[in-house]
Design an enzyme around this catalytic site. Structure first.
Site, mmCIF file in Angstrom:
data_model
loop_
_atom_site.group_PDB
_atom_site.id
_atom_site.type_symbol
_atom_site.label_atom_id
_atom_site.label_comp_id
_atom_site.label_asym_id
_atom_site.label_seq_id
_atom_site.Cartn_x
_atom_site.Cartn_y
_atom_site.Cartn_z
ATOM 1 N N CYS A 162 22.788 42.756 154.637
ATOM 2 C CA CYS A 162 23.938 43.285 155.387
ATOM 3 C C CYS A 162 23.480 44.008 156.650
ATOM 4 C CB CYS A 162 24.762 44.238 154.524
ATOM 5 S SG CYS A 162 25.009 43.656 152.859
ATOM 6 N N SER A 178 34.760 47.703 150.995
ATOM 7 C CA SER A 178 35.042 46.917 152.196
ATOM 8 C C SER A 178 35.406 45.491 151.788
ATOM 9 C CB SER A 178 33.818 46.919 153.116
ATOM 10 O OG SER A 178 32.684 46.455 152.419
ATOM 11 N N HIS A 214 33.966 43.937 156.951
ATOM 12 C CA HIS A 214 32.516 43.867 156.784
ATOM 13 C C HIS A 214 32.070 42.406 156.627
ATOM 14 C CE1 HIS A 214 28.503 44.757 155.650
ATOM 15 N NE2 HIS A 214 28.657 44.975 154.365
#
Lengths: 132, 385
Positions: B83, B207, B332
């Site tokens: 991420c 998210s 996200h």
């Protein structure tokens, strides 16, 4: 994970074989061949007792591929009696009976597979210690 | 080494882009950034992306994006750090320009997540964890964060409801961001009754799965003024790492990688947490926002939640976070997130954040986290006077 990848981990999955640092005595699981405390090579096998306690936990309702048959299941961070921590599923216990600090012990269980021609993967799960 | 500036930004709306593929999302953001910068050519493209192979059936996206952007021939490759991929790509671009080897760089973060089915997305995201000792046990990424959150509540005596201010703040700010996925406010009462995902993490701690792309154009700072009317200097770019597995950490409730990353960034910029006007932190889950605030020096251990409870994370608070909605409300799209964060800091420093403008913002920080804290990339941006 493929067959070879699972096969390589059998000593860890079936017997909790980790390592002991010959220089500073640190016990290591999962094995990493280098002591996390003193960076010395650490390849002496050490078999952990499988005794520990729950550091934290959660229950999974939306599992990843390959784990659908077990859902819902509870996973935990377990602090082994000898010091290291590991991640594993809990078994033989209702999720609402789990608590931080609960004494647990290792058992061997099916982790995944057995369907659609996939080989069964066995490994460690942990159950409440008083059941032993 | 030479100073580096951001001279252009671009982004797509974050959401479920059924009609748009990975390459075209990247293209839209890249073209937006190049148009904003007023350039028609760049020397290199670095693409931040985590899961193109797993979820979009496509690797090798560096050359792909270059080709479809009409820039066939330029240096281009993909950068991956789970991420944290977006900020990792920016870090590569920063080093390329700072070194003097490359002059104009485009950094694109892109992720296409919504084409896949739920269990496949869950499995793909778990690739950020330790494959042999976390994911192989059936642990999901949400569950890893849930275990941290539960332990945090246990050690410091907080209730789940104490985490509400993070989601409330993110949604409040998302309302005014036209690129945000969620543009509606929520109340603490709604937070309290949100469906449970992975106890204690509920839907509003978390998210969303989504698609999106964001991009920036980098140039040497000395040339930036001639190229842009509102250049923003990269005052610091720093990375810290930690173990992939939470169980291998020195203390699971302390993000050592984030401590290292922010300390290095503060040193490079010659500033401290007291100088930062806004902080785009990695609120993939509300517990991550708390641990980030503590690791970055805005609160003592166990006190990060206090900042939120005392109203200090809003636009007019001591340290505004998620000022354009954050991961929670803007969304996200994992490999794109780090670039979105930086684009939003640039908006703030240019004075273009509209209703969410942090008054007289001069120094902004963005921190992108890969996995549960194994890669932490921090950028500090400064308005060029």
């Amino acid at each position: 994970m493929n067959v070879a990848g699972n096969w390589r981990l059998q000593q860890q999955r079936y017997r909790l074989v980790g390592e002991e640092c010959e220089k500073c005595g640190t016990l290591i699981f999962p094995p990493r061949d280098l002591c996390p405390e003193c960076e010395a090579p650490a390849k002496m096998p050490y078999v952990f007792s499988g005794q520990g306690e729950v550091y934290s936990y959660s229950t999974i309702y939306s599992p990843p591929r390959g784990f659908e048959e077990f859902a819902p299941y509870t996973v935990a961070l377990i602090r082994l009696k000898e010091g290291p921590m590991l991640t594993a599923q809990l078994t033989d216990v209702e999720s609402d009976k789990v608590y931080i600090g609960m004494p647990v012990e290792m058992v061997t269980r099916k982790i995944q597979g057995g369907d659609e021609g996939n080989p069964i993967v066995y490994g460690y799960k942990f159950r409440p210690a008083h059941l032993g | 080494m030479r100073d580096v500036a951001i001279i252009g930004i671009g982004q797509t709306e974050v959401g479920e882009h059924w009609e748009t593929s990975l390459r075209h999302l990247a293209l839209r953001a890249l073209q937006g950034a190049m148009q904003d910068a007023g350039v028609t050519q760049v020397d290199a493209i670095y693409v931040g992306n985590m899961l193109s192979g797993e979820l979009a059936g496509q690797e090798h996206v560096g050359a792909l994006v270059a080709d479809f952007a009409g820039l066939r021939g330029v240096e281009a490759f993909k950068v991956e750090a789970a991420c944290g991929s977006g900020a990792a790509a920016l870090r590569m671009g920063y080093m390329a320009v700072a070194s003097g080897l490359v002059n104009l760089v485009a950094v694109v973060g892109v992720e296409k997540m919504t084409d896949a089915l739920g269990p496949d997305t869950t499995s793909a995201l778990a690739l950020a964890a330790d494959g042999e000792y976390e994911a192989a046990q059936g642990v999901t990424f949400v569950a890893l964060n849930a275990m941290l959150m539960r332990r945090y509540m246990y050690e410091y005596g907080y209730s789940h409801q104490d985490f509400a201010p993070f989601a409330v703040n993110a949604h409040r700010n998302g309302v005014n961001n036209p690129y945000a996925m969620f543009r509606f406010p929520i109340t603490p009462e709604r937070f309290a009754t949100a469906p449970m995902i992975c106890d204690p993490i509920n839907l509003l701690d978390s998210s969303p799965i989504c698609d999106g792309a964001a991009a920036v154009v980098l140039a040497p700072a000395e040339a930036a003024r001639a190229l842009s009317t509102k250049p923003v200097r990269i005052a610091a770019s720093a990375v810290g790492t930690d173990t992939l597995a939470i169980h291998d950490r020195r203390d699971p409730l302390v993000l050592d990688g984030a401590i290292l990353s922010t300390r290095r960034a503060y040193e490079q910029a010659g500033v401290g947490p007291q100088d930062i006007d806004l902080f785009e932190l990695h609120d993939a889950f509300s517990i991550m926002a708390v641990l980030s605030l503590e690791a970055a020096g805005f609160a003592e251990r166990g006190r990060g939640l206090r900042l939120a409870l005392e109203g200090e994370i809003g636009i007019s608070g001591r340290i505004p976070v998620s000022t354009m909605g954050g991961l929670k409300a803007r969304g996200h799209p994992v490999g794109a997130t780090g670039v979105y964060q930086v684009v939003e800091v640039v908006q703030q420093l240019r004075g273009e954040a509209g209703a969410n403008q942090v008054p007289d913002a001069r120094l902004g920080m963005a921190q992108n986290i890969g996995g549960s804290g194994a890669t932490v990339i921090t950028h500090i941006l400064e308005r060029m006077e």
